[in-house]
Design a protein around this motif. Structure first.
Motif, PDB file in Angstrom:
ATOM      1  N   MET A   1       1.008  -1.264   0.067  1.00 38.70           N
ATOM      2  CA  MET A   1       0.095  -0.084  -0.022  1.00 38.70           C
ATOM      3  C   MET A   1       0.976   1.142  -0.020  1.00 38.70           C
ATOM      4  SD  MET A   1      -3.026   0.908   2.751  1.00 38.70           S
ATOM      5  CE  MET A   1      -3.647   2.238   2.871  1.00 38.70           C
ATOM      6  N   GLU A   2       0.607   2.293  -1.106  1.00 35.49           N
ATOM      7  CA  GLU A   2       1.362   3.328  -0.972  1.00 35.49           C
ATOM      8  C   GLU A   2       0.923   4.287   0.090  1.00 35.49           C
ATOM      9  OE1 GLU A   2       0.200   5.099  -4.884  1.00 35.49           O
ATOM     10  OE2 GLU A   2       1.991   4.109  -5.730  1.00 35.49           O
ATOM     11  N   GLN A   3       2.216   4.941   0.749  1.00 35.43           N
ATOM     12  CA  GLN A   3       1.794   6.180   1.771  1.00 35.43           C
ATOM     13  C   GLN A   3       1.452   7.321   1.077  1.00 35.43           C
ATOM     14  OE1 GLN A   3       5.537   6.102   4.169  1.00 35.43           O
ATOM     15  NE2 GLN A   3       4.428   4.740   5.551  1.00 35.43           N
ATOM     16  N   ARG A   4       0.364   8.015   1.765  1.00 30.75           N
ATOM     17  CA  ARG A   4      -0.073   9.262   1.002  1.00 30.75           C
ATOM     18  C   ARG A   4       0.610  10.266   1.709  1.00 30.75           C
ATOM     19  NH1 ARG A   4      -4.012  13.193   1.413  1.00 30.75           N
ATOM     20  NH2 ARG A   4      -4.925  13.920  -0.580  1.00 30.75           N
ATOM     21  N   VAL A   5       1.097  11.348   0.893  1.00 33.27           N
ATOM     22  CA  VAL A   5       1.951  12.412   1.335  1.00 33.27           C
ATOM     23  C   VAL A   5       0.929  13.680   0.644  1.00 33.27           C
ATOM     24  CG1 VAL A   5       3.923  13.736   1.240  1.00 33.27           C
ATOM     25  CG2 VAL A   5       4.065  11.394   1.150  1.00 33.27           C
ATOM     26  N   LEU A   6       0.794  14.607   1.613  1.00 31.25           N
ATOM     27  CA  LEU A   6       0.053  15.910   1.511  1.00 31.25           C
ATOM     28  C   LEU A   6       1.083  17.068   1.185  1.00 31.25           C
ATOM     29  CD1 LEU A   6      -2.187  17.505   0.613  1.00 31.25           C
ATOM     30  CD2 LEU A   6      -2.866  17.757   2.940  1.00 31.25           C
ATOM     31  N   VAL A   7       1.511  17.699   0.211  1.00 26.74           N
ATOM     32  CA  VAL A   7       2.301  18.662   0.145  1.00 26.74           C
ATOM     33  C   VAL A   7       1.440  20.099   0.216  1.00 26.74           C
ATOM     34  CG1 VAL A   7       3.987  20.009  -1.460  1.00 26.74           C
ATOM     35  CG2 VAL A   7       3.911  17.444  -1.241  1.00 26.74           C
ATOM     36  N   VAL A   8       1.600  20.952   0.941  1.00 24.87           N
ATOM     37  CA  VAL A   8       0.897  21.962   0.904  1.00 24.87           C
ATOM     38  C   VAL A   8       1.888  23.348   0.936  1.00 24.87           C
ATOM     39  CG1 VAL A   8      -0.374  23.738   2.484  1.00 24.87           C
ATOM     40  CG2 VAL A   8      -0.392  21.236   2.717  1.00 24.87           C
ATOM     41  N   GLU A   9       1.865  23.652  -0.127  1.00 17.47           N
ATOM     42  CA  GLU A   9       2.761  24.901  -0.539  1.00 17.47           C
ATOM     43  C   GLU A   9       2.191  25.789  -1.541  1.00 17.47           C
ATOM     44  OE1 GLU A   9       5.456  27.198  -1.570  1.00 17.47           O
ATOM     45  OE2 GLU A   9       6.269  25.812   0.168  1.00 17.47           O
ATOM     46  N   ASP A  10       2.320  27.001  -1.727  1.00 26.92           N
ATOM     47  CA  ASP A  10       1.637  27.781  -2.533  1.00 26.92           C
ATOM     48  C   ASP A  10       2.587  28.119  -3.902  1.00 26.92           C
ATOM     49  OD1 ASP A  10       3.032  29.395  -0.467  1.00 26.92           O
ATOM     50  OD2 ASP A  10       2.225  31.346  -1.052  1.00 26.92           O
ATOM     51  N   GLU A  11       3.878  27.940  -3.655  1.00 28.88           N
ATOM     52  CA  GLU A  11       4.811  28.454  -4.931  1.00 28.88           C
ATOM     53  C   GLU A  11       4.865  27.078  -5.673  1.00 28.88           C
ATOM     54  OE1 GLU A  11       8.324  30.759  -4.085  1.00 28.88           O
ATOM     55  OE2 GLU A  11       7.355  31.350  -2.190  1.00 28.88           O
ATOM     56  N   GLU A  12       4.500  27.196  -6.852  1.00 29.57           N
ATOM     57  CA  GLU A  12       4.626  26.243  -7.887  1.00 29.57           C
ATOM     58  C   GLU A  12       6.169  25.639  -8.088  1.00 29.57           C
ATOM     59  OE1 GLU A  12       3.204  24.590 -12.228  1.00 29.57           O
ATOM     60  OE2 GLU A  12       2.254  26.416 -11.238  1.00 29.57           O
ATOM     61  N   ASP A  13       6.798  26.527  -8.361  1.00 33.02           N
ATOM     62  CA  ASP A  13       8.420  26.137  -8.432  1.00 33.02           C
ATOM     63  C   ASP A  13       8.923  25.517  -7.402  1.00 33.02           C
ATOM     64  OD1 ASP A  13       8.023  27.597 -10.690  1.00 33.02           O
ATOM     65  OD2 ASP A  13       9.437  29.434  -9.875  1.00 33.02           O
ATOM     66  N   ILE A  14       8.550  25.490  -6.053  1.00 31.59           N
ATOM     67  CA  ILE A  14       8.868  24.838  -4.989  1.00 31.59           C
ATOM     68  C   ILE A  14       8.119  23.469  -4.722  1.00 31.59           C
ATOM     69  CG2 ILE A  14       9.137  24.538  -2.461  1.00 31.59           C
ATOM     70  CD1 ILE A  14       9.412  27.622  -2.447  1.00 31.59           C
ATOM     71  N   ALA A  15       7.057  23.608  -5.165  1.00 33.00           N
ATOM     72  CA  ALA A  15       5.819  22.424  -5.154  1.00 33.00           C
ATOM     73  C   ALA A  15       6.109  21.267  -6.244  1.00 33.00           C
ATOM     74  CB  ALA A  15       4.519  22.771  -4.918  1.00 33.00           C
ATOM     75  N   PHE A  16       6.333  21.765  -7.288  1.00 37.52           N
ATOM     76  CA  PHE A  16       6.254  20.794  -8.443  1.00 37.52           C
ATOM     77  C   PHE A  16       7.545  19.818  -8.594  1.00 37.52           C
ATOM     78  CE2 PHE A  16       7.363  19.596 -12.860  1.00 37.52           C
ATOM     79  CZ  PHE A  16       6.229  18.827 -13.121  1.00 37.52           C
ATOM     80  N   PRO A  17       8.762  20.211  -8.271  1.00 37.29           N
ATOM     81  CA  PRO A  17       9.984  19.292  -7.870  1.00 37.29           C
ATOM     82  C   PRO A  17       9.618  18.386  -6.860  1.00 37.29           C
ATOM     83  CG  PRO A  17      10.679  21.511  -8.258  1.00 37.29           C
ATOM     84  CD  PRO A  17       9.091  21.527  -8.070  1.00 37.29           C
ATOM     85  N   LEU A  18       9.103  18.802  -5.692  1.00 37.65           N
ATOM     86  CA  LEU A  18       9.083  18.205  -4.581  1.00 37.65           C
ATOM     87  C   LEU A  18       8.013  16.782  -5.008  1.00 37.65           C
ATOM     88  CD1 LEU A  18       9.616  17.465  -1.745  1.00 37.65           C
ATOM     89  CD2 LEU A  18       8.040  19.294  -0.937  1.00 37.65           C
ATOM     90  N   VAL A  19       6.659  17.112  -5.541  1.00 40.65           N
ATOM     91  CA  VAL A  19       5.944  16.296  -5.862  1.00 40.65           C
ATOM     92  C   VAL A  19       6.324  15.275  -6.829  1.00 40.65           C
ATOM     93  CG1 VAL A  19       3.663  16.066  -7.052  1.00 40.65           C
ATOM     94  CG2 VAL A  19       4.096  17.898  -5.359  1.00 40.65           C
ATOM     95  N   ARG A  20       6.981  15.711  -7.837  1.00 40.61           N
ATOM     96  CA  ARG A  20       7.691  14.837  -8.756  1.00 40.61           C
ATOM     97  C   ARG A  20       8.685  13.699  -8.187  1.00 40.61           C
ATOM     98  NH1 ARG A  20      10.213  18.208 -12.905  1.00 40.61           N
ATOM     99  NH2 ARG A  20      12.195  17.890 -11.642  1.00 40.61           N
TER     100      ARG A  20
END
Length: 64
Positions: A1-20
């Motif tokens: 079962m995959e663990q679910r991670v919620l990323v709460v970040e308003d700046e796409e430049d920071i969030a996108f690489p982290l999510v990827r």
């Protein structure tokens, strides 16, 4: 079962690489850009880990 991670970040430049990167490592990742959306998300979906920006536009991350 995959663990679910919620990323709460308003700046796409920071969030996108982290999510990827987390997705590549096999995590089920959701991304929201505000504190209100984060609260709504965790109220409706079990979350294992939350990565939270403290400087959100609608509320302080500590309030979340």
């Amino acid at each position: 079962m995959e663990q679910r991670v919620l990323v709460v970040e308003d700046e796409e430049d920071i969030a996108f690489p982290l999510v990827r990167t987390l997705e590549r490592e096999g995590y089920d990742v959701a991304w929201v850009d505000s504190g209100e959306k984060a609260l709504a998300d965790v109220a409706g979906t079990p979350t294992d880990v939350m990565i939270l920006d403290l400087g959100l536009p609608d509320m302080d991350g500590l309030e979340v």
